[in-house]
Write a protein that holds these residues in place. Structure first.
Motif, PDB file in Angstrom:
ATOM      1  N   UNK A  47       0.857  -1.178   0.000  1.00  0.00           N
ATOM      2  CA  UNK A  47       0.000   0.000   0.000  1.00  0.00           C
ATOM      3  C   UNK A  47       0.892   1.227   0.000  1.00  0.00           C
ATOM      4  N   UNK A  48       0.724   2.082  -0.976  1.00  0.00           N
ATOM      5  CA  UNK A  48       1.545   3.281  -1.126  1.00  0.00           C
ATOM      6  C   UNK A  48       0.906   4.436  -0.370  1.00  0.00           C
ATOM      7  N   UNK A  49       1.697   5.045   0.520  1.00  0.00           N
ATOM      8  CA  UNK A  49       1.262   6.224   1.264  1.00  0.00           C
ATOM      9  C   UNK A  49       2.394   7.243   1.163  1.00  0.00           C
ATOM     10  N   UNK A  50       2.324   8.106   0.149  1.00  0.00           N
ATOM     11  CA  UNK A  50       3.401   9.062  -0.091  1.00  0.00           C
ATOM     12  C   UNK A  50       4.684   8.324  -0.438  1.00  0.00           C
ATOM     13  N   UNK A  55       3.409  -3.100   3.839  1.00  0.00           N
ATOM     14  CA  UNK A  55       3.223  -4.439   3.301  1.00  0.00           C
ATOM     15  C   UNK A  55       2.134  -5.103   4.127  1.00  0.00           C
ATOM     16  N   UNK A  56       1.143  -5.667   3.444  1.00  0.00           N
ATOM     17  CA  UNK A  56       0.019  -6.266   4.153  1.00  0.00           C
ATOM     18  C   UNK A  56      -0.427  -7.548   3.482  1.00  0.00           C
ATOM     19  N   UNK A  65      -7.362  -7.164   7.131  1.00  0.00           N
ATOM     20  CA  UNK A  65      -6.122  -6.669   6.551  1.00  0.00           C
ATOM     21  C   UNK A  65      -5.076  -6.657   7.662  1.00  0.00           C
ATOM     22  N   UNK A  66      -4.019  -7.426   7.477  1.00  0.00           N
ATOM     23  CA  UNK A  66      -2.935  -7.513   8.457  1.00  0.00           C
ATOM     24  C   UNK A  66      -1.723  -6.805   7.880  1.00  0.00           C
ATOM     25  N   UNK A  67      -1.302  -5.718   8.524  1.00  0.00           N
ATOM     26  CA  UNK A  67      -0.118  -4.988   8.076  1.00  0.00           C
ATOM     27  C   UNK A  67       1.095  -5.644   8.713  1.00  0.00           C
ATOM     28  N   UNK A  68       2.015  -6.068   7.866  1.00  0.00           N
ATOM     29  CA  UNK A  68       3.182  -6.811   8.314  1.00  0.00           C
ATOM     30  C   UNK A  68       4.356  -5.885   8.607  1.00  0.00           C
TER      31      UNK A  68
END
Length: 80
Positions: A47-50, A55-56, A65-68
């Protein structure tokens, strides 16, 4: 993930959490992320945030949704 967020500026961490939460509310969260190569069984997504990436893993069409891992893009893809 929380350890990774602790090393980021507060404003960036807040933006990342807001984006992940927003994607969890979407009916099709996979539209907004990029699938990473190499993992076919349990695919990981970026997931791009700026200038930062989260990574999920997405389970059940966005029900979970699990953010790794979270990090700056300049160092991030070297690990993955």
């Amino acid at each position: 993930m929380l350890r990774d967020l602790a090393h980021l500026p507060v404003s960036v961490g807040t933006r990342i959490l807001d984006e992940v939460e927003g994607r969890a509310q979407e009916p099709d969260p996979i539209r907004h992320v990029k699938r990473l190569k190499g993992r076919s069984q349990n695919p990981s997504y970026s997931l791009r945030v700026g200038r930062y990436r989260a990574i999920s893993n997405i389970y059940g069409d966005g029900l979970l949704i699990v953010v790794v891992e979270v990090g700056h893009r300049s160092k991030f893809y070297q690990k993955h």
